[in-house]
Scaffold this active site. Structure first.
Site, short mmCIF file in Angstrom:
data_model
loop_
_atom_site.label_atom_id
_atom_site.label_comp_id
_atom_site.label_asym_id
_atom_site.label_seq_id
_atom_site.Cartn_x
_atom_site.Cartn_y
_atom_site.Cartn_z
N ARG A 59 0.73 -1.18 -0.01
CA ARG A 59 -0.07 0.21 -0.05
C ARG A 59 0.81 1.11 -0.07
O ARG A 59 0.36 2.30 -0.43
CB ARG A 59 -0.81 -0.01 1.17
CG ARG A 59 -2.16 0.79 1.09
CD ARG A 59 -3.00 0.65 2.22
NE ARG A 59 -2.46 0.96 3.44
CZ ARG A 59 -2.52 0.15 4.57
NH1 ARG A 59 -3.52 -0.95 4.37
NH2 ARG A 59 -2.27 0.56 5.77
N TYR A 112 -15.41 21.76 -9.16
CA TYR A 112 -16.04 20.27 -9.62
C TYR A 112 -17.20 19.98 -8.70
O TYR A 112 -17.10 19.92 -7.25
CB TYR A 112 -15.05 19.34 -9.65
CG TYR A 112 -15.31 17.92 -9.98
CD1 TYR A 112 -15.75 17.61 -11.17
CD2 TYR A 112 -15.09 16.87 -9.07
CE1 TYR A 112 -15.89 16.33 -11.76
CE2 TYR A 112 -15.30 15.80 -9.41
CZ TYR A 112 -15.55 15.35 -10.72
OH TYR A 112 -15.91 13.98 -11.00
N ASP A 184 -7.27 22.73 -7.46
CA ASP A 184 -7.47 21.77 -8.25
C ASP A 184 -7.00 22.05 -9.74
O ASP A 184 -7.44 23.10 -10.40
CB ASP A 184 -9.14 21.34 -8.44
CG ASP A 184 -9.46 20.04 -9.33
OD1 ASP A 184 -8.74 19.88 -10.49
OD2 ASP A 184 -10.47 19.42 -9.15
N LYS A 209 -7.91 12.48 -16.22
CA LYS A 209 -8.20 13.15 -17.10
C LYS A 209 -6.76 13.16 -18.20
O LYS A 209 -6.19 12.34 -18.77
CB LYS A 209 -8.64 14.66 -16.72
CG LYS A 209 -9.65 14.57 -15.96
CD LYS A 209 -10.89 14.02 -16.48
CE LYS A 209 -11.99 13.84 -15.38
NZ LYS A 209 -12.23 14.81 -14.36
C1 LIG Z 1 -13.17 14.78 -13.03
C2 LIG Z 1 -12.62 15.73 -12.11
C3 LIG Z 1 -12.19 15.45 -10.92
C4 LIG Z 1 -12.07 13.99 -10.32
O1 LIG Z 1 -11.60 13.05 -10.98
P1 LIG Z 1 -12.07 11.32 -10.69
O2 LIG Z 1 -10.92 10.84 -11.26
O3 LIG Z 1 -13.35 11.34 -11.85
O4 LIG Z 1 -12.42 11.33 -9.55
C5 LIG Z 1 -11.87 16.58 -9.99
N1 LIG Z 1 -11.72 17.55 -10.35
C6 LIG Z 1 -12.06 17.91 -11.81
C7 LIG Z 1 -11.63 19.40 -12.25
C8 LIG Z 1 -12.41 17.06 -12.50
O5 LIG Z 1 -12.93 17.53 -13.89
#
Ligand SMILES: *Cc1c(COP(=O)(O)O)cnc(C)c1O
Length: 396
Positions: A59, A112, A184, A209
């Site tokens: 882990r 988000y 973020d 992403k």
């Molecule tokens: C998709 C997204 C997240 C979350 O990511 P996941 O891997 O889907 O949990 C966080 N912030 C933004 C801006 C996003 O587009």
């Protein structure tokens, strides 16, 4: 064989090629292997008692996870990175590391939506007071600061509505009051915005992403500066968060081509955005790199580029027209997420979640992700879509 490691002497597109790779330890093979493992064996009882091992247990990481962590730490310019099972869990780790009962959290209204749900649904249950602020607040955030304000959370630009935040102005206030800042940074990727250089403490990514880049992983990263790194690492440990080896491996592979993908997607995204801007069916294009965007000057001052996620607001029209526009698209998939190689489309309504700001567009809003398809084909598909929109009674 001598491993080529980032030296700090080269530009980022060069460093990204060698970071997190050590062929001499892998029989010369270029890429790190996938270490699948839970148990790590120790030579004797004494070393187990002292946990004398570079990797004490599955882990806590492996050479596979190190590879991506080292890459993100280099790209973001941080003290360290932890990997998590998703982008949302990266946000959850960062917030839990920096907040305790009785604290006040300032959260951008443009964040988000699941970030909001996590804070309202869980952090509030643990005694944190959550207050939403206008993403355009800038230095005005000083008026919202209370003695118990512990964290300001930013997302710039917002991933649906694309407000660009004045990060330096907010950081100045945060520093004065010793408030931790978390951003973020998923939209920009570290190639187009480096928050830690601006004084932000913690940068999180949904590596799901652009970093992964192929719509085949769920993965998060948290990169922290010297000041916050010990607490991030400790909380990550306590929560039992980790990313699986196969997913981490795909993440480090994504990094190798991140630059070429986001640059190509920037060019394609801008071409499509400019084309849409000239269409009479479109009331507004929300793309920070367009001169017409209200926050264009801020974007230009702080960012090195723009990725290919942006939104449009159509002129008012009936729901059937929106359905005709979207359902008939051949090249744009309907679905959540983005940052992969393929184009996507999704209508949204910010009114469903906003509390600190209002959204007063008359027409429907649609978010587009521009992938690696031929841009002329993507534009032709939208052109046919807007014809359907008009024929079904959509405004123009
Ligand atoms: C998709 C997204 C997240 C979350 O990511 P996941 O891997 O889907 O949990 C966080 N912030 C933004 C801006 C996003 O587009």
């Amino acid at each position: 064989m001598k491993d080529k490691q980032p030296t700090g002497k080269h530009r980022i597109d060069t460093e990204i090629i060698t970071v997190g790779r050590n062929p001499s330890e892998q029989f010369g093979f270029v890429n790190p292997p996938v270490y699948r493992g839970s148990t790590v064996l120790y030579p004797d009882l004494e070393s187990f008692k002292q946990r004398k091992a570079r990797y004490p247990y599955g882990r806590y990481g492996s050479p596979t996870t190190d590879s991506l962590e080292d890459g993100m730490t280099l790209l973001e310019g941080g003290a360290g990175t932890v990997l998590t099972s998703s982008g949302l869990s990266a946000i959850a780790v960062a917030l839990q590391a920096c907040l305790k009962s009785g604290d006040h959290l300032l959260l951008t209204d443009s964040c988000y939506a699941p970030t909001r749900k996590f804070c309202d649904g869980l952090m509030s249950r643990f005694g944190v007071t959550i207050e939403y602020y206008d993403p355009h607040i800038g230095s005005g955030i000083a008026d919202l600061v209370r003695p118990e304000t512990a964290v300001i959370f930013l997302e710039s630009p917002g991933s649906q509505t694309f407000e660009v935040q004045d990060v330096p102005a907010i950081i100045e206030v945060a520093r004065k009051h010793d408030i931790v800042t978390i951003i973020d940074n998923t939209w920009a990727t570290p190639l187009f915005f480096r928050p830690l250089d601006f004084g932000v403490d913690i940068s999180i990514h949904a590596a799901t992403k652009y970093v992964g880049g192929h719509s085949d992983v769920m993965l998060g990263t948290v990169t922290a500066n010297e000041r916050t790194w010990p607490e991030i690492q400790k909380t990550w440990h306590l929560l039992g968060e980790c990313a699986g080896p196969d997913v981490a491996w795909l993440g480090q592979r994504g990094l190798r081509t991140l630059s070429v993908r986001v640059h190509r997607q920037m060019a394609a995204g801008l071409e499509v955005a400019r084309w849409l801007e000239a269409r009479r069916e479109v009331a507004q294009v929300l793309h920070p790199a367009l001169e017409s965007h209200p926050d264009h000057a801020l974007w230009k001052r702080d960012f090195k580029g723009a990725t290919s996620l942006f939104s449009i607001v159509l002129k008012p029209g009936p729901a059937e027209a929106l359905t005709a526009f979207i359902d008939g698209l051949e090249l744009y998939g309907i679905g959540a997420s983005w940052g992969g190689y393929e184009s996507l489309v999704l209508p949204f309504d910010p009114r469903a979640v906003r509390t600190a700001t209002t959204w007063d567009a008359d027409g429907p809003a649609v978010r587009l992700h521009i992938g690696l398809e031929d841009t002329a084909d993507l534009i032709a598909d939208l052109e046919a879509g807007l014809e359907r929109w008009g024929k079904a009674g959509g405004g123009h």
